[in-house]
Design a protein around this motif. Sequence first.
Motif, PDB file in Angstrom:
ATOM      1  N   VAL A 127       0.899  -1.164   0.000  1.00 31.49           N
ATOM      2  CA  VAL A 127       0.000   0.000   0.000  1.00 31.49           C
ATOM      3  C   VAL A 127       0.931   1.205   0.000  1.00 31.49           C
ATOM      4  N   SER A 148      -2.839   5.701  -4.274  1.00 33.63           N
ATOM      5  CA  SER A 148      -1.766   4.771  -3.872  1.00 33.63           C
ATOM      6  C   SER A 148      -1.604   3.693  -4.931  1.00 33.63           C
ATOM      7  N   VAL A 150      -1.246  -0.312  -5.028  1.00 32.20           N
ATOM      8  CA  VAL A 150      -1.503  -1.421  -4.104  1.00 32.20           C
ATOM      9  C   VAL A 150      -1.359  -2.757  -4.828  1.00 32.20           C
ATOM     10  N   ALA A 168      -5.968   0.286   2.905  1.00 33.22           N
ATOM     11  CA  ALA A 168      -5.954   1.412   1.960  1.00 33.22           C
ATOM     12  C   ALA A 168      -7.135   2.349   2.233  1.00 33.22           C
ATOM     13  N   SER A 173      -6.999   6.243   1.263  1.00 33.35           N
ATOM     14  CA  SER A 173      -6.522   6.247  -0.114  1.00 33.35           C
ATOM     15  C   SER A 173      -7.558   5.794  -1.143  1.00 33.35           C
ATOM     16  N   THR A 174      -8.469   4.880  -0.748  1.00 28.60           N
ATOM     17  CA  THR A 174      -9.472   4.445  -1.737  1.00 28.60           C
ATOM     18  C   THR A 174     -10.465   5.569  -2.061  1.00 28.60           C
ATOM     19  N   CYS A 178      -6.970   3.569  -5.833  1.00 25.51           N
ATOM     20  CA  CYS A 178      -5.737   2.787  -5.693  1.00 25.51           C
ATOM     21  C   CYS A 178      -5.563   1.933  -6.933  1.00 25.51           C
TER      22      CYS A 178
END
Length: 333
Positions: A127, A148, A150, A168, A173-174, A178
Amino acid sequence: MSKIYHDDDADLGVLEDQTVALVGYGNQGRSQALNLRDSGVNVIVGNIRDHAAAQATEDGFSATSIAEACGQADVVMMLIPDEIMPEVFKTDVAPNLAPGKLLVFASGYNIAFNLVTPPGYVDVALVAPRMIGVGVRETFVAGNGFPSFVGVHHDATGNAKARMLAIAKGIGSTRAGCIEMSMHDEASLDLFTEQAFGPAFGRVLMSSIELLVEAGYPPEAVLLELYLSGEFAYSFDKMREVGMMKQMDFHSRTSQYGTVTRGARFMGLGEPIKQKMSEVLEEIRSGSFADEWSKQQSSATALFDKIRAARDQMPIAKWDEATRTAFKIGNAG
Ligand code: NDP
């Protein structure tokens, strides 16, 4: 098209009864810990006994030694500097990994180049935020998150992907998205930006400065024109917002005509630049850069000191300082 994950693809519920240990409480560690806690995740911190551990305690986390935190946790997030990670992993992390734990890396480097080898009975995932630590917290608090890279590197439990996506989501981040990627690709892209794109871009900037100063323009005006005014950074921001080509519409017609007609003269430089870049990329992908860096670490401090001393003596360092002071730019403001 690569696989891209958003909030709807991730379920924080899979971490409900789990403890997440953040190993390291620096740039990434502190921001990720605060974001995960705000997302309802049970977070503990493992750090060497220094000021970062004190900060973690002050922030309300239980901070213990790295070994203890890894022993207590179901998920271990490796957020210490990449170059010290192999040693810390061997002495403090690996002996405390039981079957079924998940190991998360914020950079693919050590796994990609075989500098850290986790046991086969743990899940291993990437991640890797495309954001500096401060931004990881600020964008989370602002509500929009950050992208990110991942990927599941090893799935021992059959649950690695669900837990990776939950992490994540927990760090925010989602919300932005990602993109799925291997450890090796993530590390290679990161190193390429540092070793090819950055230096090539820097060379173009330096050539422009040298040429304009030699042609008699005041150095302060040259630096303002090229980067210190912030106009160029603003255009980069517009590239993000509306796209690389469309941002041209923000410039005058004279600017657009000149860019297009004169731009063609630089086309020939593309191939030689790509040639050099592909040599750098090959060294990255083959692992020869990682090998070289592992061997050079004991002499690196002396090299960095030499570079710093030489850098401070360059005329551009003095012009830059004088101009930033005169215009109260950045930390000179
Ligand atoms: P930092 O340099 O901020 O250090 C993180 C932590 O490591 C600190 O708590 C530090 O403690 C601790 N530490 C330092 N030396 C040792 C040691 N010898 N033994 C144990 N702990 C030690 O790291 P980053 O947050 O910058 O990077 C962490 C990971 O995140 C890396 O894998 C990096 O590639 C990745 N990453 C970083 C990004 C960034 O913007 N910085 C962006 C995306 C990924 P103390 O400070 O108290 O010494």
